[in-house]
Write a protein that holds these residues in place. Structure first.
Motif, short mmCIF file in Angstrom:
data_model
loop_
_atom_site.label_atom_id
_atom_site.label_comp_id
_atom_site.label_asym_id
_atom_site.label_seq_id
_atom_site.Cartn_x
_atom_site.Cartn_y
_atom_site.Cartn_z
N LYS A 139 0.86 -1.19 0.00
CA LYS A 139 0.00 0.00 0.00
C LYS A 139 0.90 1.23 0.00
CE LYS A 139 -3.91 -2.22 0.33
NZ LYS A 139 -4.76 -2.33 -0.84
N ASP A 140 0.99 1.90 -1.14
CA ASP A 140 1.89 3.03 -1.35
C ASP A 140 1.15 4.34 -1.10
OD1 ASP A 140 3.88 4.77 -2.22
OD2 ASP A 140 3.51 4.39 -4.35
N ILE A 141 1.64 5.10 -0.10
CA ILE A 141 0.99 6.37 0.24
C ILE A 141 1.65 7.57 -0.42
CG2 ILE A 141 0.17 5.44 2.45
CD1 ILE A 141 2.25 7.32 3.81
N THR A 142 2.65 7.36 -1.28
CA THR A 142 3.31 8.52 -1.88
C THR A 142 2.37 9.38 -2.73
OG1 THR A 142 4.25 7.20 -3.71
CG2 THR A 142 5.63 7.53 -1.76
N PRO A 143 1.35 8.82 -3.41
CA PRO A 143 0.40 9.72 -4.09
C PRO A 143 -0.32 10.65 -3.11
CG PRO A 143 0.24 7.52 -5.00
CD PRO A 143 1.10 7.42 -3.77
N LEU A 144 -0.65 10.15 -1.92
CA LEU A 144 -1.30 10.98 -0.90
C LEU A 144 -0.34 12.07 -0.43
CD1 LEU A 144 -3.51 9.76 1.96
CD2 LEU A 144 -1.65 11.31 2.45
N LEU A 145 0.92 11.70 -0.23
CA LEU A 145 1.91 12.66 0.27
C LEU A 145 2.20 13.78 -0.72
CD1 LEU A 145 4.43 10.20 1.94
CD2 LEU A 145 2.73 11.64 3.08
N LYS A 146 2.07 13.51 -2.01
CA LYS A 146 2.39 14.56 -2.99
C LYS A 146 1.21 15.47 -3.31
CE LYS A 146 1.70 11.96 -7.26
NZ LYS A 146 2.33 11.39 -8.43
N ASP A 147 0.04 15.16 -2.75
CA ASP A 147 -1.14 15.98 -2.98
C ASP A 147 -1.44 16.77 -1.70
OD1 ASP A 147 -4.14 16.54 -2.80
OD2 ASP A 147 -3.92 15.91 -4.90
N PRO A 148 -1.22 18.09 -1.72
CA PRO A 148 -1.39 18.89 -0.49
C PRO A 148 -2.79 18.78 0.11
CG PRO A 148 -0.34 20.21 -2.20
CD PRO A 148 -0.76 18.93 -2.85
#
Length: 170
Positions: A21-30
């Protein structure tokens, strides 16, 4: 906004058969990151927190932000030989073998109200080991707080003694 839509599945990572489960898309969206942060804070409510403890390494994304918003200190729990000052450690079981976590001896004071945070609760081994470290130093665990939980791995079973709060269930 649905936070699950910002978490992508990566098949066969870190090994075959695992769906990461990769949360990097969440982290890059303010906007998504702010929504997640606000929702994690809502899980804590008005409980007094002195320290937020985050585990290496994915507990380092939201852990310091939670601490800042709760007017609390942030304490990292790390793998062996990553912390420079005097520390204590715990060895805990993995599915195949063992691992070790460490915390600075002066990180938690007796009676500190502690929030344990990580982005994911899987088997519960890392979170349980972190709770043990905090309690050995005299901290009182107020809550274990997670962005997501993988329900099918039953990690909550290892944390039955604690209040567990999670935003997303898989």
């Amino acid at each position: 906004m649905n936070l699950k839509s910002f978490i992508r599945d990566i098949p066969d990572f870190p090994s075959k058969g695992i769906i990461f489960k990769d949360i990097t898309p969440l982290l890059k969206d303010p906007a998504a990151m702010k929504l997640a942060m606000d929702a994690l804070l809502d899980l804590v409510g008005n409980q007094k927190i002195d320290k937020v403890v985050g585990m290496e390494s994915r507990g380092f994304f939201f852990g310091p932000l939670l601490a800042l918003n709760l007017n609390a200190g942030f304490v990292p729990v790390r793998k062996p030989d990553k912390l420079p000052a005097e520390k204590i450690s715990v060895i805990y079981d993995l599915e195949y073998g063992t691992d070790t976590l460490e915390i600075h001896k002066d990180a938690i004071q007796k009676g500190d109200k502690v929030l344990i945070h990580d982005d994911v609760l899987a088997t519960g081994g890392t979170a349980k080991a972190t709770c043990e470290l905090v309690e050995r130093l005299g901290g009182e665990i107020v809550q274990c707080n997670f962005l997501m939980v993988l329900d099918f791995l039953n990690g909550e079973e290892k944390l039955r003694a604690y209040e567990i709060r999670t935003l997303i269930h898989y």
